[in-house]
Motif scaffolding. Structure first.
Motif, PDB file in Angstrom:
ATOM      1  N   MET A   1      48.241  -1.035  26.309  1.00 27.58           N
ATOM      2  CA  MET A   1      47.008  -0.902  25.554  1.00 27.58           C
ATOM      3  C   MET A   1      46.047  -2.019  25.975  1.00 27.58           C
ATOM      4  SD  MET A   1      46.047  -1.292  21.518  1.00 27.58           S
ATOM      5  CE  MET A   1      47.209  -0.169  20.881  1.00 27.58           C
ATOM      6  N   PHE A   2      44.790  -1.687  26.041  1.00 26.74           N
ATOM      7  CA  PHE A   2      43.760  -2.651  26.402  1.00 26.74           C
ATOM      8  C   PHE A   2      43.151  -3.263  25.148  1.00 26.74           C
ATOM      9  CE2 PHE A   2      43.665   0.164  30.122  1.00 26.74           C
ATOM     10  CZ  PHE A   2      43.750  -0.790  31.127  1.00 26.74           C
ATOM     11  N   LEU A   3      42.767  -4.521  25.256  1.00 21.07           N
ATOM     12  CA  LEU A   3      41.994  -5.184  24.216  1.00 21.07           C
ATOM     13  C   LEU A   3      40.564  -5.296  24.711  1.00 21.07           C
ATOM     14  CD1 LEU A   3      44.328  -8.101  23.108  1.00 21.07           C
ATOM     15  CD2 LEU A   3      43.869  -5.976  21.900  1.00 21.07           C
ATOM     16  N   PHE A   4      39.622  -4.921  23.877  1.00 20.65           N
ATOM     17  CA  PHE A   4      38.217  -4.942  24.248  1.00 20.65           C
ATOM     18  C   PHE A   4      37.471  -5.994  23.442  1.00 20.65           C
ATOM     19  CE2 PHE A   4      39.624  -0.741  25.391  1.00 20.65           C
ATOM     20  CZ  PHE A   4      38.934  -0.441  26.545  1.00 20.65           C
ATOM     21  N   HIS A   5      36.572  -6.687  24.114  1.00 21.10           N
ATOM     22  CA  HIS A   5      35.615  -7.576  23.476  1.00 21.10           C
ATOM     23  C   HIS A   5      34.245  -6.999  23.808  1.00 21.10           C
ATOM     24  CE1 HIS A   5      38.415 -10.802  22.422  1.00 21.10           C
ATOM     25  NE2 HIS A   5      39.074 -10.354  23.478  1.00 21.10           N
ATOM     26  N   ILE A   6      33.530  -6.554  22.799  1.00 16.11           N
ATOM     27  CA  ILE A   6      32.239  -5.890  23.003  1.00 16.11           C
ATOM     28  C   ILE A   6      31.135  -6.918  22.830  1.00 16.11           C
ATOM     29  CG2 ILE A   6      30.686  -4.084  22.197  1.00 16.11           C
ATOM     30  CD1 ILE A   6      33.195  -2.621  21.136  1.00 16.11           C
ATOM     31  N   ILE A   7      30.293  -7.029  23.851  1.00 17.69           N
ATOM     32  CA  ILE A   7      29.191  -7.980  23.827  1.00 17.69           C
ATOM     33  C   ILE A   7      27.899  -7.235  24.105  1.00 17.69           C
ATOM     34  CG2 ILE A   7      28.236 -10.065  24.841  1.00 17.69           C
ATOM     35  CD1 ILE A   7      31.461 -10.095  25.862  1.00 17.69           C
ATOM     36  N   ASP A   8      27.039  -7.203  23.113  1.00 15.87           N
ATOM     37  CA  ASP A   8      25.726  -6.571  23.251  1.00 15.87           C
ATOM     38  C   ASP A   8      24.850  -7.110  22.128  1.00 15.87           C
ATOM     39  OD1 ASP A   8      24.616  -3.811  24.746  1.00 15.87           O
ATOM     40  OD2 ASP A   8      23.562  -4.403  22.924  1.00 15.87           O
ATOM     41  N   ASP A   9      23.579  -7.298  22.403  1.00 12.45           N
ATOM     42  CA  ASP A   9      22.694  -7.848  21.378  1.00 12.45           C
ATOM     43  C   ASP A   9      22.307  -6.831  20.311  1.00 12.45           C
ATOM     44  OD1 ASP A   9      21.082  -6.345  23.022  1.00 12.45           O
ATOM     45  OD2 ASP A   9      19.462  -7.804  23.114  1.00 12.45           O
ATOM     46  N   GLY A  36      26.945 -13.164  25.030  1.00 12.14           N
ATOM     47  CA  GLY A  36      28.114 -13.548  25.805  1.00 12.14           C
ATOM     48  C   GLY A  36      28.429 -15.025  25.751  1.00 12.14           C
ATOM     49  N   SER A  37      27.439 -15.846  25.478  1.00 12.84           N
ATOM     50  CA  SER A  37      27.686 -17.284  25.400  1.00 12.84           C
ATOM     51  C   SER A  37      28.524 -17.643  24.173  1.00 12.84           C
ATOM     52  CB  SER A  37      26.367 -18.060  25.364  1.00 12.84           C
ATOM     53  OG  SER A  37      25.678 -17.804  24.154  1.00 12.84           O
ATOM     54  N   LEU A  38      28.667 -16.685  23.236  1.00 13.73           N
ATOM     55  CA  LEU A  38      29.463 -16.936  22.034  1.00 13.73           C
ATOM     56  C   LEU A  38      30.957 -16.753  22.284  1.00 13.73           C
ATOM     57  CD1 LEU A  38      27.204 -15.084  19.432  1.00 13.73           C
ATOM     58  CD2 LEU A  38      27.284 -17.531  19.931  1.00 13.73           C
ATOM     59  N   LEU A  39      31.323 -16.178  23.437  1.00 15.06           N
ATOM     60  CA  LEU A  39      32.728 -15.984  23.769  1.00 15.06           C
ATOM     61  C   LEU A  39      33.288 -17.224  24.448  1.00 15.06           C
ATOM     62  CD1 LEU A  39      33.125 -12.401  25.223  1.00 15.06           C
ATOM     63  CD2 LEU A  39      34.252 -13.354  23.234  1.00 15.06           C
ATOM     64  N   ASP A  40      34.457 -17.624  24.051  1.00 17.68           N
ATOM     65  CA  ASP A  40      35.140 -18.739  24.683  1.00 17.68           C
ATOM     66  C   ASP A  40      36.122 -18.169  25.694  1.00 17.68           C
ATOM     67  OD1 ASP A  40      36.554 -20.942  25.459  1.00 17.68           O
ATOM     68  OD2 ASP A  40      37.215 -21.511  23.451  1.00 17.68           O
ATOM     69  N   GLY A  41      35.747 -18.148  26.953  1.00 17.83           N
ATOM     70  CA  GLY A  41      36.564 -17.558  28.007  1.00 17.83           C
ATOM     71  C   GLY A  41      37.919 -18.210  28.161  1.00 17.83           C
ATOM     72  N   ASN A  42      38.050 -19.453  27.754  1.00 16.06           N
ATOM     73  CA  ASN A  42      39.332 -20.142  27.865  1.00 16.06           C
ATOM     74  C   ASN A  42      40.345 -19.611  26.864  1.00 16.06           C
ATOM     75  OD1 ASN A  42      38.378 -21.862  29.884  1.00 16.06           O
ATOM     76  ND2 ASN A  42      37.460 -23.213  28.366  1.00 16.06           N
ATOM     77  N   ARG A  43      39.898 -18.982  25.807  1.00 14.27           N
ATOM     78  CA  ARG A  43      40.796 -18.460  24.777  1.00 14.27           C
ATOM     79  C   ARG A  43      41.152 -16.998  25.002  1.00 14.27           C
ATOM     80  NH1 ARG A  43      38.252 -19.214  19.303  1.00 14.27           N
ATOM     81  NH2 ARG A  43      40.243 -18.374  18.677  1.00 14.27           N
ATOM     82  N   LEU A  44      40.564 -16.373  26.011  1.00  8.95           N
ATOM     83  CA  LEU A  44      40.784 -14.952  26.259  1.00  8.95           C
ATOM     84  C   LEU A  44      41.768 -14.753  27.402  1.00  8.95           C
ATOM     85  CD1 LEU A  44      37.117 -13.664  26.144  1.00  8.95           C
ATOM     86  CD2 LEU A  44      38.789 -13.659  24.287  1.00  8.95           C
TER      87      LEU A  44
END
Length: 54
Positions: A1-9, A36-44
């Protein structure tokens, strides 16, 4: 299963994408952000990063 993070204004777009993902059984929406700047890429744990510009 995929996990999705949706980023759109646009909240309506995020909601529609989440609904499609859930209705079609494509995976689970793990999070949403307006910027997208609200996502912490290190935690994903990202396997695939897809950018769609409309």
């Amino acid at each position: 299963m995929f996990l999705f993070h949706i980023i759109d204004d646009d909240e309506a777009v995020r909601s529609m994408l989440a609904q499609i993902i859930e209705d079609e059984g494509l995976g689970e929406v793990a999070g949403e952000a307006a910027d997208g700047s609200l996502l912490d890429g290190n935690r994903l744990d990202i396997d695939i990063l897809e950018r769609v510009i409309v």
